[in-house]
Design a protein around this motif. Structure first.
Motif, PDB file in Angstrom:
ATOM      1  N   MET A   1     -74.897 -53.234 -12.527  1.00 25.68           N
ATOM      2  CA  MET A   1     -74.699 -54.674 -12.564  1.00 25.68           C
ATOM      3  C   MET A   1     -73.263 -54.990 -12.144  1.00 25.68           C
ATOM      4  O   MET A   1     -72.308 -54.515 -12.776  1.00 25.68           O
ATOM      5  N   LEU A   2     -73.106 -55.774 -11.092  1.00 25.92           N
ATOM      6  CA  LEU A   2     -71.788 -56.191 -10.626  1.00 25.92           C
ATOM      7  C   LEU A   2     -71.655 -57.692 -10.843  1.00 25.92           C
ATOM      8  O   LEU A   2     -72.419 -58.471 -10.273  1.00 25.92           O
ATOM      9  N   THR A   3     -70.709 -58.095 -11.680  1.00 26.35           N
ATOM     10  CA  THR A   3     -70.572 -59.519 -11.983  1.00 26.35           C
ATOM     11  C   THR A   3     -69.101 -59.911 -11.966  1.00 26.35           C
ATOM     12  O   THR A   3     -68.203 -59.086 -12.168  1.00 26.35           O
ATOM     13  N   ALA A   4     -68.883 -61.195 -11.751  1.00 26.23           N
ATOM     14  CA  ALA A   4     -67.529 -61.747 -11.789  1.00 26.23           C
ATOM     15  C   ALA A   4     -67.603 -63.151 -12.355  1.00 26.23           C
ATOM     16  O   ALA A   4     -68.506 -63.924 -12.012  1.00 26.23           O
ATOM     17  N   GLY A   5     -66.674 -63.488 -13.251  1.00 28.31           N
ATOM     18  CA  GLY A   5     -66.625 -64.827 -13.839  1.00 28.31           C
ATOM     19  C   GLY A   5     -67.912 -65.167 -14.568  1.00 28.31           C
ATOM     20  O   GLY A   5     -68.480 -64.356 -15.306  1.00 28.31           O
ATOM     21  N   SER A   6     -68.409 -66.383 -14.328  1.00 22.70           N
ATOM     22  CA  SER A   6     -69.635 -66.831 -14.987  1.00 22.70           C
ATOM     23  C   SER A   6     -70.882 -66.161 -14.425  1.00 22.70           C
ATOM     24  O   SER A   6     -71.983 -66.376 -14.937  1.00 22.70           O
ATOM     25  N   GLY A   7     -70.717 -65.349 -13.379  1.00 24.83           N
ATOM     26  CA  GLY A   7     -71.853 -64.588 -12.850  1.00 24.83           C
ATOM     27  C   GLY A   7     -72.422 -63.595 -13.839  1.00 24.83           C
ATOM     28  O   GLY A   7     -73.514 -63.046 -13.633  1.00 24.83           O
TER      29      GLY A   7
ATOM     30  N   ALA B   1     -80.550 -49.221  -8.753  1.00 25.66           N
ATOM     31  CA  ALA B   1     -80.952 -50.587  -8.404  1.00 25.66           C
ATOM     32  C   ALA B   1     -79.801 -51.488  -8.823  1.00 25.66           C
ATOM     33  O   ALA B   1     -79.410 -51.506  -9.986  1.00 25.66           O
ATOM     34  N   ALA B   2     -79.229 -52.212  -7.865  1.00 23.86           N
ATOM     35  CA  ALA B   2     -78.009 -52.969  -8.122  1.00 23.86           C
ATOM     36  C   ALA B   2     -78.304 -54.466  -8.166  1.00 23.86           C
ATOM     37  O   ALA B   2     -79.134 -54.981  -7.412  1.00 23.86           O
ATOM     38  N   TYR B   3     -77.595 -55.144  -9.064  1.00 24.82           N
ATOM     39  CA  TYR B   3     -77.670 -56.591  -9.195  1.00 24.82           C
ATOM     40  C   TYR B   3     -76.245 -57.132  -9.122  1.00 24.82           C
ATOM     41  O   TYR B   3     -75.329 -56.556  -9.720  1.00 24.82           O
ATOM     42  N   ALA B   4     -76.071 -58.241  -8.422  1.00 25.03           N
ATOM     43  CA  ALA B   4     -74.743 -58.825  -8.293  1.00 25.03           C
ATOM     44  C   ALA B   4     -74.824 -60.334  -8.447  1.00 25.03           C
ATOM     45  O   ALA B   4     -75.729 -60.980  -7.909  1.00 25.03           O
ATOM     46  N   CYS B   5     -73.856 -60.885  -9.187  1.00 28.37           N
ATOM     47  CA  CYS B   5     -73.800 -62.331  -9.378  1.00 28.37           C
ATOM     48  C   CYS B   5     -72.340 -62.717  -9.599  1.00 28.37           C
ATOM     49  O   CYS B   5     -71.629 -62.085 -10.384  1.00 28.37           O
ATOM     50  N   GLY B   6     -71.900 -63.758  -8.900  1.00 28.95           N
ATOM     51  CA  GLY B   6     -70.510 -64.190  -9.019  1.00 28.95           C
ATOM     52  C   GLY B   6     -70.145 -65.116  -7.881  1.00 28.95           C
ATOM     53  O   GLY B   6     -71.011 -65.690  -7.213  1.00 28.95           O
ATOM     54  N   PRO B   7     -68.850 -65.268  -7.604  1.00 28.74           N
ATOM     55  CA  PRO B   7     -68.400 -66.147  -6.522  1.00 28.74           C
ATOM     56  C   PRO B   7     -68.922 -65.686  -5.160  1.00 28.74           C
ATOM     57  O   PRO B   7     -69.254 -64.510  -4.960  1.00 28.74           O
ATOM     58  N   SER B   8     -68.952 -66.615  -4.222  1.00 24.55           N
ATOM     59  CA  SER B   8     -69.540 -66.336  -2.907  1.00 24.55           C
ATOM     60  C   SER B   8     -68.848 -65.178  -2.195  1.00 24.55           C
ATOM     61  O   SER B   8     -69.513 -64.307  -1.606  1.00 24.55           O
ATOM     62  N   ASP B   9     -67.506 -65.135  -2.216  1.00 27.05           N
ATOM     63  CA  ASP B   9     -66.814 -64.060  -1.497  1.00 27.05           C
ATOM     64  C   ASP B   9     -67.094 -62.696  -2.129  1.00 27.05           C
ATOM     65  O   ASP B   9     -67.201 -61.682  -1.428  1.00 27.05           O
ATOM     66  N   PHE B  10     -67.250 -62.661  -3.447  1.00 26.64           N
ATOM     67  CA  PHE B  10     -67.600 -61.437  -4.165  1.00 26.64           C
ATOM     68  C   PHE B  10     -68.976 -60.937  -3.721  1.00 26.64           C
ATOM     69  O   PHE B  10     -69.170 -59.751  -3.430  1.00 26.64           O
ATOM     70  N   LEU B  11     -69.935 -61.860  -3.618  1.00 21.91           N
ATOM     71  CA  LEU B  11     -71.293 -61.497  -3.224  1.00 21.91           C
ATOM     72  C   LEU B  11     -71.379 -61.153  -1.747  1.00 21.91           C
ATOM     73  O   LEU B  11     -72.136 -60.255  -1.359  1.00 21.91           O
TER      74      LEU B  11
ATOM     75  N   GLY C   1     -79.925 -47.411  -1.636  1.00 26.84           N
ATOM     76  CA  GLY C   1     -80.047 -48.267  -2.810  1.00 26.84           C
ATOM     77  C   GLY C   1     -80.641 -49.619  -2.464  1.00 26.84           C
ATOM     78  O   GLY C   1     -81.001 -49.904  -1.331  1.00 26.84           O
ATOM     79  N   HIS C   2     -80.737 -50.466  -3.492  1.00 29.02           N
ATOM     80  CA  HIS C   2     -81.291 -51.803  -3.306  1.00 29.02           C
ATOM     81  C   HIS C   2     -80.421 -52.782  -4.076  1.00 29.02           C
ATOM     82  O   HIS C   2     -80.093 -52.559  -5.237  1.00 29.02           O
ATOM     83  N   LEU C   3     -80.022 -53.875  -3.422  1.00 31.09           N
ATOM     84  CA  LEU C   3     -79.145 -54.863  -4.033  1.00 31.09           C
ATOM     85  C   LEU C   3     -79.860 -56.192  -4.146  1.00 31.09           C
ATOM     86  O   LEU C   3     -80.389 -56.716  -3.159  1.00 31.09           O
ATOM     87  N   THR C   4     -79.881 -56.763  -5.356  1.00 23.10           N
ATOM     88  CA  THR C   4     -80.441 -58.090  -5.599  1.00 23.10           C
ATOM     89  C   THR C   4     -79.287 -59.021  -5.958  1.00 23.10           C
ATOM     90  O   THR C   4     -78.487 -58.698  -6.838  1.00 23.10           O
ATOM     91  N   ILE C   5     -79.219 -60.155  -5.275  1.00 20.29           N
ATOM     92  CA  ILE C   5     -78.093 -61.075  -5.438  1.00 20.29           C
ATOM     93  C   ILE C   5     -78.575 -62.404  -5.991  1.00 20.29           C
ATOM     94  O   ILE C   5     -79.638 -62.908  -5.619  1.00 20.29           O
ATOM     95  N   GLU C   6     -77.786 -62.977  -6.911  1.00 22.90           N
ATOM     96  CA  GLU C   6     -78.017 -64.322  -7.421  1.00 22.90           C
ATOM     97  C   GLU C   6     -76.793 -65.156  -7.088  1.00 22.90           C
ATOM     98  O   GLU C   6     -75.674 -64.839  -7.491  1.00 22.90           O
ATOM     99  N   ARG C   7     -77.009 -66.236  -6.334  1.00 25.16           N
ATOM    100  CA  ARG C   7     -75.907 -67.109  -5.931  1.00 25.16           C
ATOM    101  C   ARG C   7     -75.974 -68.423  -6.697  1.00 25.16           C
ATOM    102  O   ARG C   7     -77.043 -68.966  -6.936  1.00 25.16           O
ATOM    103  N   PHE C   8     -74.794 -68.951  -7.040  1.00 31.31           N
ATOM    104  CA  PHE C   8     -74.695 -70.247  -7.681  1.00 31.31           C
ATOM    105  C   PHE C   8     -74.399 -71.352  -6.665  1.00 31.31           C
ATOM    106  O   PHE C   8     -74.224 -72.508  -7.027  1.00 31.31           O
ATOM    107  N   ALA C   9     -74.317 -70.990  -5.403  1.00 33.44           N
ATOM    108  CA  ALA C   9     -74.049 -71.967  -4.349  1.00 33.44           C
ATOM    109  C   ALA C   9     -74.832 -71.556  -3.119  1.00 33.44           C
ATOM    110  O   ALA C   9     -75.127 -70.374  -2.915  1.00 33.44           O
ATOM    111  N   PRO C  10     -75.212 -72.504  -2.249  1.00 38.37           N
ATOM    112  CA  PRO C  10     -75.961 -72.158  -1.051  1.00 38.37           C
ATOM    113  C   PRO C  10     -75.118 -71.351  -0.086  1.00 38.37           C
ATOM    114  O   PRO C  10     -73.888 -71.466  -0.050  1.00 38.37           O
ATOM    115  N   VAL C  11     -75.784 -70.527   0.721  1.00 40.62           N
ATOM    116  CA  VAL C  11     -75.093 -69.794   1.772  1.00 40.62           C
ATOM    117  C   VAL C  11     -75.014 -70.701   2.993  1.00 40.62           C
ATOM    118  O   VAL C  11     -76.017 -70.996   3.635  1.00 40.62           O
TER     119      VAL C  11
END
Length: 357
Positions: free
Chosen positions: A139-145, A227-237, A255-265
């Motif tokens: 799990m890779l997270t930053a801030g509120s991610g 299996a990797a998951y990432a959530c955080g600021p856009s530049d981090f993701l 590997g496999h990375l699943t990303i959750e974004r809090f803002a549109p790409v």
């Protein structure tokens, strides 16, 4: 059953033009069939600028999966505002959101919410969820991610003795790190969880570098096999996504990375000429640049705009276009026909625009 139907008809005659459940809602807010609601049961400060708000939802609430989000409505000065928040509670429990005081709505939730308040709800959504079959996780997270990942950890780690989770969380400092003490306690209690806090103000001011594998190799040598998951600021993701997509990294390729974004790409350079945006029913207009979402333009000049996720997913912001063309900030496509429903959170003016709101 016949007697119940008769009683309902009699009650309707007495309460017309309102429905009986409208009056029931005054006594029990969760009884409303027209709008799903939740009653706040607990408010816990997490940091100086964030809090976890737990609530008990009405019966129409669909139990959330760990990692999902939901639209939450809150009334401010008599106006209902909708925002999307990740659910931080474990699956199988009453939901909770962990909010950081950024923006008017989030700040109101953090600073003003108290036990007994009523929140307006929409059912949980999202596919940022745990894998179907057990496997080692990163799990890779930053801030509120960290918020949706915390729901995953609270759900998985206490229930699965075979859990193998490495969490790398980046924050400015220990004081600003969400769930810091709880995560350390969980990692002490459950050997299947390893927590690595990366404090940018302690690590010589350096961010966790995902532009190459060096930092991950040092922290978690088998990162590419998880299996990797990432959530955080856009530049981090963006950096994480580029690393996993890199053909130079054999580990990432497996590997496999699943990303959750809090803002549109958004597509770089999609800003165009902009124009005068007219909000017909509100009798307001504003001149905007070509990279300003119509949702932001409306709110800036005082128009009450429908909104939800604010990233082009939930479609709650759909607004009829009366005239003009708009540019999709994700793709650069210019489109627009009279009567077309426009997602105002991800479209900007491509010349003069008239909206039916």
């Amino acid at each position: 059953m016949a007697q119940i139907r008769v009683l309902r008809r009699m009650a309707s005659l007495l309460t017309t033009p309102l429905a009986p459940e409208d009056f029931l809602g005054l006594v029990n807010p969760l009884a409303s069939k027209r709008q799903l609601r939740g009653v706040v049961t607990r408010v816990v400060p997490e940091t100086a600028d964030s809090a976890t708000i737990s609530f008990h939802p009405g019966r129409a609430w669909n139990a959330h999966e760990a990692g999902q989000w939901a639209r939450i409505g809150v009334e401010i000065d008599g106006v209902r505002h909708w925002r999307s928040y990740s659910l931080s509670a474990p699956a199988g429990h009453d939901p909770a959101i962990t909010v950081t005081a950024i923006g008017a709505v989030s700040t109101a939730l953090v600073r003003e919410t108290k036990v007994g308040d009523v929140l307006f709800l929409a059912p949980p959504q999202g596919d940022f969820v745990l894998p179907e079959h057990p496997r080692p996780l990163l799990m890779l997270t930053a801030g509120s991610g960290l918020t949706p990942v915390m729901s995953m950890i609270r759900t998985l780690v206490p229930r699965r003795p075979d859990a193998d989770v490495v969490l790398v969380h980046s924050a400015r400092s220990r004081e600003e790190a969400l769930f810091h003490d709880e995560l350390l306690e969980l990692s002490d209690q459950f050997p299947g969880l390893r927590v690595v806090h990366w404090f940018t103000r302690v690590e010589g001011g350096r961010r966790l570098d995902l532009t190459d594998p060096t930092d991950l190799d040092a922290i978690c040598p088998d990162w590419g096999e998880r299996a990797a998951y990432a959530c955080g600021p856009s530049d981090f993701l963006d950096a994480a996504s580029a690393l996993w997509d890199s053909t130079d990294s054999e580990a990432a390729a497996s590997g496999h990375l699943t990303i959750e974004r809090f803002a549109p790409v958004l597509l770089p350079g999609t800003g165009g000429q902009g124009g005068l945006v007219t909000f017909e029913k509100s009798d307001k207009e504003v001149e905007v640049d070509g990279d300003v979402p119509l949702l932001d333009a409306g709110e800036e000049c005082g128009v009450v705009m429908p909104s939800g996720c604010r990233m082009g997913i939930c479609r709650s912001c759909l607004t009829p276009l009366i005239a003009g063309k708009v540019r999709d900030l994700r793709t650069g496509e210019v489109h627009g026909d009279e009567g077309e429903l426009i997602q105002t959170c991800v479209n900007a003016a491509a010349g003069p625009v008239h909206l039916d709101i």
